[in-house]
Design a protein around this motif. Sequence first.
Motif, short mmCIF file in Angstrom:
data_model
loop_
_atom_site.label_atom_id
_atom_site.label_comp_id
_atom_site.label_asym_id
_atom_site.label_seq_id
_atom_site.Cartn_x
_atom_site.Cartn_y
_atom_site.Cartn_z
N LEU A 88 40.33 -31.95 7.44
CA LEU A 88 40.97 -32.60 8.73
C LEU A 88 40.43 -33.82 8.67
O LEU A 88 39.37 -34.06 8.93
N GLY A 89 41.43 -34.92 8.76
CA GLY A 89 41.23 -36.25 8.73
C GLY A 89 40.70 -36.68 10.08
O GLY A 89 40.72 -36.01 11.06
N ALA A 90 40.07 -37.82 10.25
CA ALA A 90 39.56 -38.41 11.22
C ALA A 90 40.55 -38.67 12.40
O ALA A 90 41.83 -38.94 11.85
N ALA A 91 40.11 -38.26 13.55
CA ALA A 91 41.03 -38.47 14.78
C ALA A 91 42.45 -37.67 14.51
O ALA A 91 43.25 -37.92 15.22
N THR A 92 42.46 -36.41 13.88
CA THR A 92 43.63 -35.62 13.65
C THR A 92 43.22 -34.14 14.36
O THR A 92 42.30 -33.89 14.25
N SER A 93 44.12 -33.41 14.46
CA SER A 93 43.89 -32.16 15.11
C SER A 93 44.64 -31.09 14.53
O SER A 93 45.83 -31.28 13.67
N CYS A 94 44.34 -29.93 14.67
CA CYS A 94 45.10 -28.52 14.16
C CYS A 94 44.89 -27.57 15.12
O CYS A 94 44.39 -27.84 16.24
N THR A 95 45.75 -26.58 15.41
CA THR A 95 45.79 -25.63 16.45
C THR A 95 45.32 -24.10 15.69
O THR A 95 45.61 -23.42 14.62
N ILE A 96 44.75 -23.22 16.88
CA ILE A 96 44.45 -21.82 16.59
C ILE A 96 45.10 -21.13 17.69
O ILE A 96 44.93 -21.55 18.85
N THR A 97 46.06 -20.23 17.18
CA THR A 97 46.81 -19.55 18.27
C THR A 97 46.30 -18.06 18.41
O THR A 97 46.02 -17.33 17.40
N ILE A 98 45.89 -17.60 19.74
CA ILE A 98 45.23 -16.56 20.22
C ILE A 98 46.18 -15.73 20.90
O ILE A 98 46.87 -16.01 21.73
N THR A 99 46.26 -14.29 20.51
CA THR A 99 46.69 -13.22 21.44
C THR A 99 45.72 -12.08 21.66
O THR A 99 44.88 -12.07 21.06
N PHE A 100 45.94 -11.37 22.82
CA PHE A 100 45.15 -10.51 23.45
C PHE A 100 45.98 -9.11 23.46
O PHE A 100 47.01 -8.99 24.09
N THR A 101 45.36 -8.03 22.88
CA THR A 101 45.74 -6.77 22.70
C THR A 101 44.66 -5.63 23.20
O THR A 101 43.87 -5.41 22.29
N PRO A 102 44.55 -5.48 24.47
CA PRO A 102 43.49 -4.70 24.86
C PRO A 102 43.62 -3.29 24.37
O PRO A 102 44.53 -2.55 24.39
N LEU A 103 42.35 -2.72 24.01
CA LEU A 103 42.24 -1.27 23.51
C LEU A 103 42.29 -0.31 24.39
O LEU A 103 42.28 0.90 24.26
N SER A 104 41.64 -0.69 25.53
CA SER A 104 41.09 0.15 26.60
C SER A 104 41.25 -0.42 27.93
O SER A 104 41.39 -1.67 27.97
N VAL A 105 41.19 0.44 29.06
CA VAL A 105 41.29 -0.29 30.39
C VAL A 105 39.90 -1.02 30.74
O VAL A 105 38.95 -0.44 30.39
N GLY A 106 39.88 -2.24 31.55
CA GLY A 106 38.61 -2.85 32.09
C GLY A 106 38.66 -4.11 31.36
O GLY A 106 39.58 -4.52 30.47
N ALA A 107 37.47 -4.95 31.51
CA ALA A 107 37.19 -6.45 30.96
C ALA A 107 37.08 -6.06 29.61
O ALA A 107 36.26 -5.19 29.01
N ARG A 108 37.67 -7.05 28.82
CA ARG A 108 37.52 -6.98 27.33
C ARG A 108 37.39 -8.58 27.06
O ARG A 108 38.24 -9.35 26.82
N ASP A 109 36.25 -8.93 26.85
CA ASP A 109 35.70 -10.29 26.45
C ASP A 109 35.75 -10.64 25.04
O ASP A 109 35.62 -9.52 24.28
#
Length: 813
Positions: A394-415
């Motif tokens: 990744l060159g200087a002063a350039t950017s890229c993107t990481i795309t995140i999705t959330f699929t909970p496996l159970s009820v409650g807080a999922r960190d």
Amino acid sequence: ASAPSVTANIDPVCVISPTATSTLAPGSSCIIPVSFSPTSLGPVTATLSITHNGVALPATSAIATIMLSGSGVPALVPQIQITPRNPSSINFGTQIINTTSTPAQTVTVSNVGTAPLNILGASINNSQFSRPAGAAGGTCVAAALPSATSAIAPNASCTINLVFTPNVVSTAPNGAVGVLSITHDGVPAPTPTAPAPTSATALIDLIGTGIAAPAAAIGVNPSSLAFGEQVIGTTSAAKTVTVTNSGNAPLNLSNIAVTGGNNARPVGTLGGTCSTTVAIAPGQNCSITVTFTPGTVGDKTGTLGIVSNATNLPPTSNGGITVALTGTGIPVPKPGLTLSPRNLAFGAQTVGLTTAPQGIQVTNSGNANLSITGIVSAGDYAFTSNCPLAPDFLGAATSCTITITFTPLSVGARDGLITVNSNAELISATANSVTLTGTGSPVPVPELALSTTELRFGSQTTGTQSDAQAVVLRNIGLANLLIRSTNLSGSANGALDFAQSSSVIILQGSGTPPCGASLAPGASCFYGFVFVPQSEGAKAASFSINSNLTSGPTIISLTGTATPRPRPAISITPTNLNMGDQIITTLGNTRIVTIANTGDASLTVSRIFVDGVNLGEFALPAVPIPPTPSASNTLCVNSSGSGIIAPGGNCIFYVAFNPTSEGAKVARVSVVSDAANAVSVNGVDLTGNGTPVPVPRARLSSTAVGFGNALFISTAQAQTVTLTSVGTAPLDVSSIRVIGDFTQTNNCPSSLVVNASCNINISFSPSSLGTRSGTLTVTTNSIPPLNPVTLSGTSCRWFSLPGSRIVSTLCAP
């Protein structure tokens, strides 16, 4: 023209005058002189007529005709023509001040007339314009000067040469202005009727612009160079300064150098096309290129100096112009890693379902290539990335993107956590990680709320459509409401009286759409309905919605009452119309018939016409007879033969009787309408009686009146004759007169109505003895006319016997 004097050597001059005649002997001759004095230019013709007695016999006189012709030409005058044409001007253009223009500009003076042309003088009113002395000044010499030459002959010419020597730089738009004045005795265009002037002046405008001596002028662009940041020990890309000569003389550069006052000045190299050995032509330019090679970290300054022969610089500059140079030396580059944001919160999400994606921006915040060796995710989170992995970078002063999705496996807080491993130096142990948070929620179900479960449409006229009403559905649950089917039904065909509609005025513009196959949580939609009763009476129906609700179908009830359709009803007044007696072939006074709408809908009267046995003897006029100007009644029909009457309204039409023969007449006026009772109420029966045309007729009570005996010179008792109008029309009395020894008085008017009478009183006053007779004549319009009444009476006289007191009358002659 009058004959000029002529000396005849051989033949005498013919004597011609009112009192003299020239007589020529056989074989002799005389002359008639003729002269030509034109008064205008161009051809002229005339006729010379000679009356004489020399003719072919037997004639005694004749006329000899001789045609005369000539042409008027201008008088001999000088005519001047100047080149360039006068009025005109000579433009010397630009000239360096205090120098004289070359070559000289020439003015040619030509004589295009028929007499010699004298130049009387030549002068110039501006000293910056002049005529060189001697032969250089041209061949024209003024006749008024001692050294004057001969005048300019016809079709010849001479010259005047002019030069421009400006003494100041011109500031006016057209420069310096002067006038060459040439005085002469020529004319531009002489005419025979106007003598040529003895002198005139020709004027020629002189124009010239004084300019300064040429000089070089320097300009540089840009006036400063900023090199920005540059890694120490490396050389920047070259930047260019353009040097331009904006003057009108060659620009010579004597020195080009980068200078500075301290160790912080840039270390640079020079290049480009500019040279200290090659001049820059007016209007041309050259370039100087400069590079920046910093040796230490920090801000650097310096100056590019250029020394030249330019005259547009301040005297204190000593011919030098400068360009400011700036730059910054920076350390050797290193990669940097920046993650944004540092925390992602996905909120609540149904277990087993995936959220919408969120993004993390990965930026190389350093000044060297960033090599990413791996991306690791922990928890109920998945990712995709467009970031390059080693060996890519990744060159200087350039950017890229990481795309995140959330699929909970159970009820409650999922960190969770996302970590980016790279060659960047970390400022902390967590600088390469992003914290992920989210909560697993139970599986949602839909829940439906209705704005109402019953729509009441009230009363609606049979066969018409009500305004639309709606039931609004709102999904107050957490899952999509799936609408599988709907059904509109009712008892006794009630469903036919209701229909679905999407045109609900109260919802237009609210953003609430019609219901479709599904309804998202928190969303609303509507079902619209209209009431269209087909028959009278109470109506009911139900609308069922089959969905994925566990409670089963949703039912909406629909009710309304159908009322009868409004109908028009007609009333005609009167229904029988007796037009009475009417003289045949005459149109009687009109009668009025009124049509009223007693129903509750508009009544259309499509036609009103007369039919029946005697239909041709009744009429329906458009206006009353006799006309009534103030009448404002509404007529039942318009120009197309039909009319519309509002409920409770009325209109009229006129009926007239015009019998063509005597006797009883019958007909009917038929009225065609759309009234509910049109079968029973549809016209007016008409009757009338045609009567003969009335005629006046007179009758006198007596055809003869006798007065018996009456004393002479006395008046007998008056007798009366009665005049009676016994016809069917008024009796006009034009005169009543008697003749004989009778007089009359009467009370008769000029016109007697039918069955009226008047009296004529007749008196007898005999004017002589014996039987007297006369007539009474009454003149009228009676058919037939009255016969005269005969009048009679006897005149008697008194007498007495001698010795007797008895007095008697004697009626014998």
